[in-house]
Design a protein around this motif. Structure first.
Motif, PDB file in Angstrom:
ATOM      1  N   ALA A  71       0.830  -1.207   0.000  1.00  0.00           N
ATOM      2  CA  ALA A  71       0.000   0.000   0.000  1.00  0.00           C
ATOM      3  C   ALA A  71       0.865   1.257   0.000  1.00  0.00           C
ATOM      4  CB  ALA A  71      -0.927  -0.001   1.209  1.00  0.00           C
ATOM      5  N   LEU A  72       1.957   1.228   0.741  1.00  0.00           N
ATOM      6  CA  LEU A  72       2.870   2.379   0.784  1.00  0.00           C
ATOM      7  C   LEU A  72       3.509   2.617  -0.583  1.00  0.00           C
ATOM      8  CD1 LEU A  72       4.574   1.650   4.228  1.00  0.00           C
ATOM      9  CD2 LEU A  72       3.114   3.616   3.698  1.00  0.00           C
ATOM     10  N   LEU A  73       3.799   1.530  -1.298  1.00  0.00           N
ATOM     11  CA  LEU A  73       4.378   1.673  -2.630  1.00  0.00           C
ATOM     12  C   LEU A  73       3.387   2.352  -3.573  1.00  0.00           C
ATOM     13  CD1 LEU A  73       6.808   0.971  -4.462  1.00  0.00           C
ATOM     14  CD2 LEU A  73       5.612  -1.139  -5.053  1.00  0.00           C
ATOM     15  N   ILE A  74       2.121   1.958  -3.478  1.00  0.00           N
ATOM     16  CA  ILE A  74       1.084   2.581  -4.309  1.00  0.00           C
ATOM     17  C   ILE A  74       0.953   4.064  -3.977  1.00  0.00           C
ATOM     18  CG2 ILE A  74      -1.408   2.653  -4.731  1.00  0.00           C
ATOM     19  CD1 ILE A  74      -1.412  -0.397  -4.476  1.00  0.00           C
ATOM     20  N   ILE A  75       0.953   4.392  -2.701  1.00  0.00           N
ATOM     21  CA  ILE A  75       0.848   5.800  -2.284  1.00  0.00           C
ATOM     22  C   ILE A  75       2.013   6.605  -2.835  1.00  0.00           C
ATOM     23  CG2 ILE A  75       0.947   7.363  -0.295  1.00  0.00           C
ATOM     24  CD1 ILE A  75      -0.565   5.185   1.288  1.00  0.00           C
ATOM     25  N   PHE A  76       3.212   6.044  -2.730  1.00  0.00           N
ATOM     26  CA  PHE A  76       4.391   6.782  -3.191  1.00  0.00           C
ATOM     27  C   PHE A  76       4.313   7.082  -4.681  1.00  0.00           C
ATOM     28  CE2 PHE A  76       8.598   6.512  -5.219  1.00  0.00           C
ATOM     29  CZ  PHE A  76       9.119   7.712  -4.749  1.00  0.00           C
ATOM     30  N   PHE A  77       4.002   6.086  -5.483  1.00  0.00           N
ATOM     31  CA  PHE A  77       3.980   6.324  -6.926  1.00  0.00           C
ATOM     32  C   PHE A  77       2.802   7.186  -7.344  1.00  0.00           C
ATOM     33  CE2 PHE A  77       7.116   2.918  -7.176  1.00  0.00           C
ATOM     34  CZ  PHE A  77       7.975   3.466  -8.123  1.00  0.00           C
ATOM     35  N   THR A  78       1.755   7.182  -6.555  1.00  0.00           N
ATOM     36  CA  THR A  78       0.654   8.108  -6.827  1.00  0.00           C
ATOM     37  C   THR A  78       1.108   9.545  -6.620  1.00  0.00           C
ATOM     38  OG1 THR A  78      -0.941   6.434  -6.084  1.00  0.00           O
ATOM     39  CG2 THR A  78      -1.734   8.691  -6.266  1.00  0.00           C
ATOM     40  N   THR A  79       1.922   9.788  -5.599  1.00  0.00           N
ATOM     41  CA  THR A  79       2.454  11.143  -5.386  1.00  0.00           C
ATOM     42  C   THR A  79       3.354  11.566  -6.546  1.00  0.00           C
ATOM     43  OG1 THR A  79       4.421  10.421  -4.128  1.00  0.00           O
ATOM     44  CG2 THR A  79       2.415  10.823  -2.879  1.00  0.00           C
ATOM     45  N   ILE A  80       4.064  10.613  -7.124  1.00  0.00           N
ATOM     46  CA  ILE A  80       4.902  10.926  -8.281  1.00  0.00           C
ATOM     47  C   ILE A  80       4.030  11.353  -9.456  1.00  0.00           C
ATOM     48  CG2 ILE A  80       6.552  10.020  -9.961  1.00  0.00           C
ATOM     49  CD1 ILE A  80       7.724  10.393  -7.201  1.00  0.00           C
ATOM     50  N   GLY A  81       2.955  10.608  -9.690  1.00  0.00           N
ATOM     51  CA  GLY A  81       2.048  10.956 -10.776  1.00  0.00           C
ATOM     52  C   GLY A  81       1.401  12.312 -10.570  1.00  0.00           C
ATOM     53  N   THR A 228      -7.381   9.454  -6.479  1.00  0.00           N
ATOM     54  CA  THR A 228      -6.454   9.047  -7.537  1.00  0.00           C
ATOM     55  C   THR A 228      -6.152   7.557  -7.474  1.00  0.00           C
ATOM     56  OG1 THR A 228      -5.433  11.240  -7.431  1.00  0.00           O
ATOM     57  CG2 THR A 228      -4.220   9.520  -8.599  1.00  0.00           C
ATOM     58  N   ILE A 229      -5.927   7.054  -6.277  1.00  0.00           N
ATOM     59  CA  ILE A 229      -5.650   5.619  -6.124  1.00  0.00           C
ATOM     60  C   ILE A 229      -6.862   4.797  -6.566  1.00  0.00           C
ATOM     61  CG2 ILE A 229      -5.238   3.783  -4.432  1.00  0.00           C
ATOM     62  CD1 ILE A 229      -3.498   5.807  -2.888  1.00  0.00           C
ATOM     63  N   GLY A 230      -8.049   5.250  -6.197  1.00  0.00           N
ATOM     64  CA  GLY A 230      -9.262   4.553  -6.634  1.00  0.00           C
ATOM     65  C   GLY A 230      -9.381   4.519  -8.145  1.00  0.00           C
ATOM     66  N   LEU A 231      -9.097   5.659  -8.781  1.00  0.00           N
ATOM     67  CA  LEU A 231      -9.128   5.715 -10.244  1.00  0.00           C
ATOM     68  C   LEU A 231      -8.079   4.797 -10.844  1.00  0.00           C
ATOM     69  CD1 LEU A 231     -10.154   6.981 -12.893  1.00  0.00           C
ATOM     70  CD2 LEU A 231      -8.479   8.807 -12.561  1.00  0.00           C
ATOM     71  N   LEU A 254      -0.081   6.487 -13.439  1.00  0.00           N
ATOM     72  CA  LEU A 254      -0.709   7.017 -14.648  1.00  0.00           C
ATOM     73  C   LEU A 254      -1.975   7.809 -14.313  1.00  0.00           C
ATOM     74  CD1 LEU A 254      -0.291   3.924 -17.005  1.00  0.00           C
ATOM     75  CD2 LEU A 254       1.069   6.018 -16.984  1.00  0.00           C
ATOM     76  N   ALA A 255      -2.740   7.326 -13.342  1.00  0.00           N
ATOM     77  CA  ALA A 255      -3.946   8.046 -12.923  1.00  0.00           C
ATOM     78  C   ALA A 255      -3.581   9.415 -12.361  1.00  0.00           C
ATOM     79  CB  ALA A 255      -4.711   7.234 -11.884  1.00  0.00           C
ATOM     80  N   GLY A 256      -2.502   9.465 -11.597  1.00  0.00           N
ATOM     81  CA  GLY A 256      -2.048  10.745 -11.049  1.00  0.00           C
ATOM     82  C   GLY A 256      -1.649  11.722 -12.140  1.00  0.00           C
ATOM     83  N   ILE A 257      -0.969  11.201 -13.166  1.00  0.00           N
ATOM     84  CA  ILE A 257      -0.564  12.051 -14.289  1.00  0.00           C
ATOM     85  C   ILE A 257      -1.794  12.606 -15.010  1.00  0.00           C
ATOM     86  CG2 ILE A 257       0.569  12.039 -16.553  1.00  0.00           C
ATOM     87  CD1 ILE A 257       2.539   9.975 -15.411  1.00  0.00           C
ATOM     88  N   ILE A 258      -2.790  11.752 -15.222  1.00  0.00           N
ATOM     89  CA  ILE A 258      -4.008  12.187 -15.914  1.00  0.00           C
ATOM     90  C   ILE A 258      -4.729  13.272 -15.123  1.00  0.00           C
ATOM     91  CG2 ILE A 258      -6.308  11.441 -16.663  1.00  0.00           C
ATOM     92  CD1 ILE A 258      -5.037   8.672 -17.238  1.00  0.00           C
ATOM     93  N   LEU A 259      -4.927  13.036 -13.843  1.00  0.00           N
ATOM     94  CA  LEU A 259      -5.697  13.980 -13.026  1.00  0.00           C
ATOM     95  C   LEU A 259      -4.972  15.308 -12.840  1.00  0.00           C
ATOM     96  CD1 LEU A 259      -7.278  11.752 -10.216  1.00  0.00           C
ATOM     97  CD2 LEU A 259      -8.296  12.584 -12.341  1.00  0.00           C
ATOM     98  N   THR A 260      -3.662  15.258 -12.617  1.00  0.00           N
ATOM     99  CA  THR A 260      -2.945  16.495 -12.317  1.00  0.00           C
ATOM    100  C   THR A 260      -2.819  17.395 -13.539  1.00  0.00           C
ATOM    101  OG1 THR A 260      -1.155  17.234 -10.848  1.00  0.00           O
ATOM    102  CG2 THR A 260      -0.502  15.999 -12.815  1.00  0.00           C
ATOM    103  N   ASN A 261      -3.086  16.848 -14.722  1.00  0.00           N
ATOM    104  CA  ASN A 261      -3.017  17.659 -15.936  1.00  0.00           C
ATOM    105  C   ASN A 261      -4.396  17.983 -16.510  1.00  0.00           C
ATOM    106  OD1 ASN A 261      -0.031  17.939 -16.797  1.00  0.00           O
ATOM    107  ND2 ASN A 261      -0.205  15.786 -16.208  1.00  0.00           N
ATOM    108  N   THR A 262      -5.441  17.624 -15.767  1.00  0.00           N
ATOM    109  CA  THR A 262      -6.807  17.938 -16.223  1.00  0.00           C
ATOM    110  C   THR A 262      -7.630  18.662 -15.158  1.00  0.00           C
ATOM    111  OG1 THR A 262      -7.498  15.704 -15.554  1.00  0.00           O
ATOM    112  CG2 THR A 262      -6.907  16.023 -17.860  1.00  0.00           C
ATOM    113  N   ILE A 263      -7.707  18.126 -13.971  1.00  0.00           N
ATOM    114  CA  ILE A 263      -8.572  18.685 -12.926  1.00  0.00           C
ATOM    115  C   ILE A 263      -8.245  20.141 -12.588  1.00  0.00           C
ATOM    116  CG2 ILE A 263      -9.362  18.441 -10.550  1.00  0.00           C
ATOM    117  CD1 ILE A 263     -10.460  16.353 -12.473  1.00  0.00           C
ATOM    118  N   PRO A 264      -6.971  20.518 -12.412  1.00  0.00           N
ATOM    119  CA  PRO A 264      -6.681  21.925 -12.097  1.00  0.00           C
ATOM    120  C   PRO A 264      -7.126  22.895 -13.194  1.00  0.00           C
ATOM    121  CG  PRO A 264      -4.807  20.556 -11.549  1.00  0.00           C
ATOM    122  CD  PRO A 264      -5.753  19.692 -12.326  1.00  0.00           C
TER     123      PRO A 264
END
Length: 402
Positions: A71-81, A228-231, A254-264
Motif C-alpha cells: 500500500a505504501l508503494l502505491i501511495i508513493f507512486f501516486t504522489t509521483i504521478g 487518484t488511487i481509486g481511479l 498514470l492516474a495521477g498524471i491524468i488527473l494532475t493535468n486535467t482537474i486543475p
C-alpha cells in the motif's frame, strides 16, 4: 527454530525505528552523508544484519506483516504521478525512449556477463541467467516467478535460493552505490541543476524552512490521493480486461498524471496538491517506510546458502553495472545534471528495484537540487517497460542455451 510473527502495527513501529536509526547513522557517519546513502538503506541494511544474526546464531526468526508495504508503494507512486505536469512529461518523451533502449540493451549485457562468469566457474550457464536479468533487473518477484521453470524444465533444483539470494544482494548494493556514483559524476563534471527547471524534488529537503503544512492542505492532499488511487485501481481493472497486466502502482502513477493535468484546468479554485510540501511529505514518509520494510525483512541468511562461485558471479555483475552506468548511461543521457541523477536511479534499477532507484534519486536531489525529468522517466522504465522486455529476453536466452 523459534519464529516470532509480527502484525502490521508492530511492523510499522519497527520500520519507523529503522528510519530513525538510518537518520542517526547519516548524521554521525560522514561517509553516508557525503555520498547520499538513503536513510532507509543504511538503517534497513543494519537491521537486516541484526535479524540475520538472530537467525543464524540464536535460531530465532522474525517474520513481518508486509501487506502494508504494498500500500505504501502505491501511495508513493501516486504522489509521483500527481507531481507530473504535462510540460515535464513532454520534455521526458525522448529521454524516456533513450533510457528504455539503454535498459533493454543492458538486459542482454547482464545475462551475457552471468553466462560468461558461470561458464568460467564451471556452473550451469542458466545459473548466469538466474543471477542476471532474472533476479537483478527483475528483482525478488521475477526470481520467484521463474524459479519453478528453471527447476522443472532445466533441473536447477536450487533456482529459488539462487534467485532470492541474488536479488537480495542486488537490492542492498543497488541502494548503497547509486549515491556515491552520482556524487562522483556531479563533482567530476561540475554539474549544476538547471535554474529554469521547476523546483520539484518530490521531497522535503533537510533543513528547509518556511514549510506550510496545515490541516487544510493535508486534508486536500489526502482526498486527492484517495480519489487518484481509486481511479488507478479501476483503470488497471479495465486494462486487465484487454489482456494487459500492469502493477497497481504503475496504474496509480498514470492516474495521477491524468488527473494532475486535467482537474486543475477544470476546477481552478480547488487547491490541487502538486508542488505542495504536504504531498512531498507523504511521498517521503511512504517511500521511507516502504524501503525500510523491504530491507529490514531481507533474509540475508539466504546469501550463505549459495557457493563462492555465485558470489563471484554477483560481484562481476555489480562491477559491470557500475561500468555500464558510468560509461554508457551517463554519456548517452546527456552528461548533464539530469543524467547524473538518472544514473543513480538506473543503478538501483539494474541491481535492485524501482523503489531503490527512487530512494537513490531522492537522496541525491535533496542535496544537489531538483530533477523532475528523472523522477518521471526512471519509474516508467523500471516499473513497467523493463519487466515486459525482460520476460522476452529471459525466454530468448533460455531458448538459445537449450
Amino acid at each position: 527454530m523459534n519464529i516470532m510473527q509480527l502484525d502490521v502495527r508492530q511492523t510499522i513501529i519497527i520500520a519507523i525505528f529503522v528510519l530513525y536509526l538510518g537518520k542517526y547513522l547519516t548524521k554521525k557517519v560522514e561517509f553516508l552523508q557525503n555520498f547520499n546513502i538513503p536513510d532507509a538503506v543504511s538503517g534497513g541494511v543494519l537491521a537486516s544484519f541484526f535479524f540475520g544474526i538472530l537467525y543464524t546464531i540464536f535460531q530465532f526468526q522474525v517474520e513481518f506483516s508486509l501487506n502494508i508495504r504494498d500500500a505504501l508503494l502505491i501511495i508513493f507512486f501516486t504522489t509521483i504521478g500527481l507531481s507530473s505536469k504535462l510540460k515535464t512529461l513532454l520534455q521526458g518523451g525522448k529521454p524516456l525512449l533513450i533510457l528504455l533502449s539503454i535498459a533493454v540493451s543492458y538486459l542482454f549485457v547482464q545475462n551475457l556477463t552471468g553466462i560468461a562468469v558461470a561458464s568460467i566457474m564451471g556452473l550451469d550457464k542458466r545459473v548466469g541467467v538466474i543471477s542476471g536479468s532474472v533476479s537483478l533487473s527483475g528483482g525478488h518477484g521475477t526470481a520467484i516467478a521463474w524459479a519453478s521453470i528453471f527447476r522443472e524444465s532445466y533441473g536447477i533444483e536450487n533456482a529459488l535460493e539462487i534467485g532470492i539470494a541474488s536479488a537480495t544482494f542486488g537490492l542492498v548494493l543497488g541502494g548503497l552505490i547509486g549515491g556515491p556514483v552520482a556524487q562522483l559524476l556531479i563533482k567530476k563534471n561540475n554539474l549544476k541543476v538547471n535554474n529554469t527547471q521547476e523546483n520539484l524534488t518530490i521531497s522535503v529537503k533537510r533543513g528547509q524552512e518556511h514549510i506550510k503544512i496545515d490541516y487544510d492542505t493535508m486534508l486536500h492532499t489526502l482526498l486527492v490521493l484517495g480519489i487518484t488511487i481509486g481511479l488507478g485501481l479501476q483503470l488497471n481493472y479495465f486494462v486487465g480486461l484487454l489482456g494487459l497486466r500492469l502493477p497497481n502502482f504503475v496504474a496509480c502513477l498514470l492516474a495521477g498524471i491524468i488527473l494532475t493535468n486535467t482537474i486543475p484546468l477544470i476546477f481552478k479554485r480547488f487547491p490541487w496538491p502538486t508542488d505542495t510540501p504536504s504531498l512531498a511529505l507523504i511521498s517521503d514518509v511512504s517511500l521511507g517506510l516502504f524501503l525500510a520494510m523491504s530491507l529490514m525483512s531481507l533474509q540475508l541468511w539466504t546469501l550463505t546458502e549459495i557457493g563462492i562461485s555465485i558470489v563471484i558471479l554477483l560481484v562481476a555483475q555489480f562491477l559491470m553495472s557500475i561500468i555500464y552506468s558510468i560509461l554508457i548511461v551517463f554519456p548517452i543521457m546527456g552528461k548533464n545534471y539530469n543524467a547524473a541523477v538518472i544514473t543513480s536511479g538506473y543503478l538501483g534499477l539494474s541491481l535492485g528495484a524501482t523503489p531503490t532507484a527512487m530512494a537513490n534519486m531522492t537522496a541525491v536531489t535533496e542535496k544537489f537540487g531538483a530533477s523532475t525529468q528523472a523522477f518521471i522517466i526512471v519509474p516508467l522504465v523500471g516499473a513497467f517497460f523493463i519487466d515486459i522486455a525482460n520476460a522476452f529476453v529471459i525466454q530468448r536466452f533460455l531458448n538459445l542455451l537449450s
